[in-house]
Write a protein that holds these residues in place. Structure first.
Motif, PDB file in Angstrom:
ATOM      1  N   GLY A 195       0.816  -1.211   0.000  1.00 44.78           N
ATOM      2  CA  GLY A 195       0.000   0.000   0.000  1.00 44.78           C
ATOM      3  C   GLY A 195       0.848   1.258   0.000  1.00 44.78           C
ATOM      4  O   GLY A 195       0.562   2.224  -0.720  1.00 44.78           O
ATOM      5  N   LEU A 196       1.902   1.257   0.787  1.00 44.79           N
ATOM      6  CA  LEU A 196       2.808   2.414   0.836  1.00 44.79           C
ATOM      7  C   LEU A 196       3.483   2.633  -0.516  1.00 44.79           C
ATOM      8  O   LEU A 196       3.642   3.778  -0.964  1.00 44.79           O
ATOM      9  CB  LEU A 196       3.871   2.191   1.910  1.00 44.79           C
ATOM     10  N   ALA A 232      -3.645   1.467  -3.313  1.00 43.76           N
ATOM     11  CA  ALA A 232      -3.108   1.606  -1.956  1.00 43.76           C
ATOM     12  C   ALA A 232      -4.183   1.247  -0.938  1.00 43.76           C
ATOM     13  O   ALA A 232      -3.924   0.512   0.025  1.00 43.76           O
ATOM     14  CB  ALA A 232      -2.613   3.034  -1.723  1.00 43.76           C
ATOM     15  N   LEU A 233      -5.397   1.749  -1.164  1.00 41.57           N
ATOM     16  CA  LEU A 233      -6.512   1.481  -0.257  1.00 41.57           C
ATOM     17  C   LEU A 233      -6.840  -0.011  -0.220  1.00 41.57           C
ATOM     18  O   LEU A 233      -7.077  -0.581   0.865  1.00 41.57           O
ATOM     19  CB  LEU A 233      -7.741   2.275  -0.697  1.00 41.57           C
ATOM     20  N   LYS A 234      -6.805  -0.655  -1.372  1.00 41.52           N
ATOM     21  CA  LYS A 234      -7.073  -2.099  -1.433  1.00 41.52           C
ATOM     22  C   LYS A 234      -6.058  -2.879  -0.602  1.00 41.52           C
ATOM     23  O   LYS A 234      -6.425  -3.783   0.165  1.00 41.52           O
ATOM     24  CB  LYS A 234      -7.026  -2.562  -2.895  1.00 41.52           C
ATOM     25  N   ASN A 235      -4.788  -2.518  -0.717  1.00 41.44           N
ATOM     26  CA  ASN A 235      -3.744  -3.209   0.042  1.00 41.44           C
ATOM     27  C   ASN A 235      -3.842  -2.910   1.539  1.00 41.44           C
ATOM     28  O   ASN A 235      -3.640  -3.805   2.359  1.00 41.44           O
ATOM     29  CB  ASN A 235      -2.366  -2.810  -0.487  1.00 41.44           C
ATOM     30  N   PHE A 236      -4.149  -1.665   1.887  1.00 41.92           N
ATOM     31  CA  PHE A 236      -4.298  -1.319   3.301  1.00 41.92           C
ATOM     32  C   PHE A 236      -5.470  -2.079   3.932  1.00 41.92           C
ATOM     33  O   PHE A 236      -5.393  -2.523   5.080  1.00 41.92           O
ATOM     34  CB  PHE A 236      -4.496   0.186   3.477  1.00 41.92           C
ATOM     35  N   ASN A 237      -6.567  -2.230   3.173  1.00 42.58           N
ATOM     36  CA  ASN A 237      -7.709  -2.988   3.692  1.00 42.58           C
ATOM     37  C   ASN A 237      -7.357  -4.464   3.868  1.00 42.58           C
ATOM     38  O   ASN A 237      -7.801  -5.107   4.825  1.00 42.58           O
ATOM     39  CB  ASN A 237      -8.907  -2.846   2.748  1.00 42.58           C
ATOM     40  N   SER A 238      -6.551  -4.994   2.958  1.00 39.35           N
ATOM     41  CA  SER A 238      -6.091  -6.385   3.101  1.00 39.35           C
ATOM     42  C   SER A 238      -5.209  -6.525   4.335  1.00 39.35           C
ATOM     43  O   SER A 238      -5.298  -7.517   5.074  1.00 39.35           O
ATOM     44  CB  SER A 238      -5.313  -6.817   1.849  1.00 39.35           C
ATOM     45  N   ALA A 239      -4.359  -5.520   4.560  1.00 40.20           N
ATOM     46  CA  ALA A 239      -3.500  -5.526   5.749  1.00 40.20           C
ATOM     47  C   ALA A 239      -4.343  -5.482   7.011  1.00 40.20           C
ATOM     48  O   ALA A 239      -4.074  -6.208   7.978  1.00 40.20           O
ATOM     49  CB  ALA A 239      -2.542  -4.335   5.710  1.00 40.20           C
ATOM     50  N   LYS A 298      -2.335   1.376  13.324  1.00 39.46           N
ATOM     51  CA  LYS A 298      -1.594   2.137  12.315  1.00 39.46           C
ATOM     52  C   LYS A 298      -2.257   2.056  10.947  1.00 39.46           C
ATOM     53  O   LYS A 298      -2.292   3.043  10.199  1.00 39.46           O
ATOM     54  CB  LYS A 298      -0.157   1.608  12.239  1.00 39.46           C
ATOM     55  N   ILE A 299      -2.791   0.865  10.610  1.00 40.05           N
ATOM     56  CA  ILE A 299      -3.457   0.704   9.317  1.00 40.05           C
ATOM     57  C   ILE A 299      -4.749   1.521   9.269  1.00 40.05           C
ATOM     58  O   ILE A 299      -5.091   2.108   8.236  1.00 40.05           O
ATOM     59  CB  ILE A 299      -3.746  -0.786   9.047  1.00 40.05           C
ATOM     60  N   GLU A 300      -5.485   1.565  10.365  1.00 43.85           N
ATOM     61  CA  GLU A 300      -6.711   2.365  10.396  1.00 43.85           C
ATOM     62  C   GLU A 300      -6.389   3.842  10.153  1.00 43.85           C
ATOM     63  O   GLU A 300      -7.152   4.549   9.478  1.00 43.85           O
ATOM     64  CB  GLU A 300      -7.420   2.168  11.735  1.00 43.85           C
ATOM     65  N   ILE A 301      -5.267   4.297  10.691  1.00 48.07           N
ATOM     66  CA  ILE A 301      -4.828   5.680  10.433  1.00 48.07           C
ATOM     67  C   ILE A 301      -4.518   5.852   8.947  1.00 48.07           C
ATOM     68  O   ILE A 301      -4.931   6.840   8.315  1.00 48.07           O
ATOM     69  CB  ILE A 301      -3.596   6.032  11.287  1.00 48.07           C
ATOM     70  N   ASN A 302      -3.769   4.891   8.377  1.00 44.45           N
ATOM     71  CA  ASN A 302      -3.410   4.964   6.960  1.00 44.45           C
ATOM     72  C   ASN A 302      -4.644   4.996   6.061  1.00 44.45           C
ATOM     73  O   ASN A 302      -4.717   5.771   5.102  1.00 44.45           O
ATOM     74  CB  ASN A 302      -2.540   3.762   6.567  1.00 44.45           C
ATOM     75  N   ILE A 303      -5.624   4.147   6.374  1.00 44.94           N
ATOM     76  CA  ILE A 303      -6.846   4.106   5.566  1.00 44.94           C
ATOM     77  C   ILE A 303      -7.587   5.435   5.668  1.00 44.94           C
ATOM     78  O   ILE A 303      -8.077   5.975   4.669  1.00 44.94           O
ATOM     79  CB  ILE A 303      -7.751   2.939   6.003  1.00 44.94           C
ATOM     80  N   GLY A 304      -7.652   5.975   6.883  1.00 44.03           N
ATOM     81  CA  GLY A 304      -8.280   7.282   7.057  1.00 44.03           C
ATOM     82  C   GLY A 304      -7.579   8.347   6.240  1.00 44.03           C
ATOM     83  O   GLY A 304      -8.230   9.190   5.593  1.00 44.03           O
ATOM     84  N   ASN A 305      -6.250   8.311   6.228  1.00 43.18           N
ATOM     85  CA  ASN A 305      -5.480   9.295   5.454  1.00 43.18           C
ATOM     86  C   ASN A 305      -5.754   9.168   3.952  1.00 43.18           C
ATOM     87  O   ASN A 305      -5.872  10.182   3.246  1.00 43.18           O
ATOM     88  CB  ASN A 305      -3.982   9.112   5.707  1.00 43.18           C
ATOM     89  N   ILE A 306      -5.867   7.920   3.473  1.00 47.88           N
ATOM     90  CA  ILE A 306      -6.143   7.700   2.046  1.00 47.88           C
ATOM     91  C   ILE A 306      -7.525   8.240   1.680  1.00 47.88           C
ATOM     92  O   ILE A 306      -7.693   8.903   0.644  1.00 47.88           O
ATOM     93  CB  ILE A 306      -6.041   6.197   1.688  1.00 47.88           C
TER      94      ILE A 306
END
Length: 219
Positions: A137-138, A150-157, A172-180
């Motif tokens: 995702g990164l 990126a969002l698809k990979n973060f959701n898989s993570a 940390k992933i929930e933060i990343n998804i929110g940022n996306i």
């Protein structure tokens, strides 16, 4: 730490001193005192240590080198550690660290290839797959500017971390998804995931992560 340092001042035999130094080495690593870890690694006599302890020294030194920004030597030491890895699970953990270093060195294709192989590996656990999906995702976000992938990979993570019970990584992933979602122009969904991250953080108690989440609400 202080107790171990005091023990080293006592008149002990060489074997006992080395045992104490190894204990201090592990303690300093937990404290992220990277410079001290690197220095002490050169003083340790590994001849009388078990194979497991020797492997631990190599991996913790690699972590310390990464911590001081010596990415190339950290990567090289991790590759050397692969020779001592007994199980496929151990090799996977090492390859994940290498993949993250490759990402930091802008070796995106190497990093992506390693992650893809790890995800397909039957010996990879949920946490390992989660870390790889996060890194993919990164890569898609920072290198390819592809927020959808990126969002698809973060959701898989996120799914992998939920299955593995990895609360801090889930946070940390929930933060990343929110940022996306915020980048995609969807502040409502961004706020939903940041709020989820705050709830998750109640189980973690990480003040640093809480500050990061609250700062996002002010973007």
């Amino acid at each position: 730490k202080q107790m171990l340092l005091r023990l080293l001042e006592m008149p002990l035999n060489v074997s006992k001193i080395n045992e104490i130094k190894f204990g201090l080495f592990k303690t300093l690593s937990k404290l992220n005192d990277y410079q001290a870890v690197i220095k002490l690694s050169e003083e340790l006599n590994t001849e009388d240590l078990s194979i497991e302890s020797k492997k631990q020294i190599g991996l913790l030194k690699a972590k310390a080198l990464y911590g001081v920004g010596d990415l190339a030597n950290s990567r090289e030491l991790l590759y050397t550690s692969l020779d001592d890895a007994i199980t496929e699970e151990e090799r996977i953990k090492i390859f994940i660290e290498i993949a993250y270093i490759d990402y930091d060195l802008s070796n995106f294709e190497k990093s992506k290839l390693l992650c893809t192989e790890i995800i397909k590996n039957e010996y990879s656990d949920y946490e390992s797959k989660g870390r790889c999906y996060n890194l993919l995702g990164l890569i898609e976000h920072s290198r390819n500017n592809d927020v959808q992938l990126a969002l698809k990979n973060f959701n898989s993570a996120l799914n992998m971390y939920e299955l593995s019970g990895q609360t801090l990584n889930k946070l940390k992933i929930e933060i990343n998804i929110g940022n996306i979602y915020f980048i995609m122009g969807n502040p409502a969904l961004a706020e939903e995931f940041w709020k989820r991250a705050l709830v998750t953080n109640e189980n973690v108690g990480n003040l640093e992560q809480e500050a990061i989440i609250l700062m996002n609400f002010g973007v």
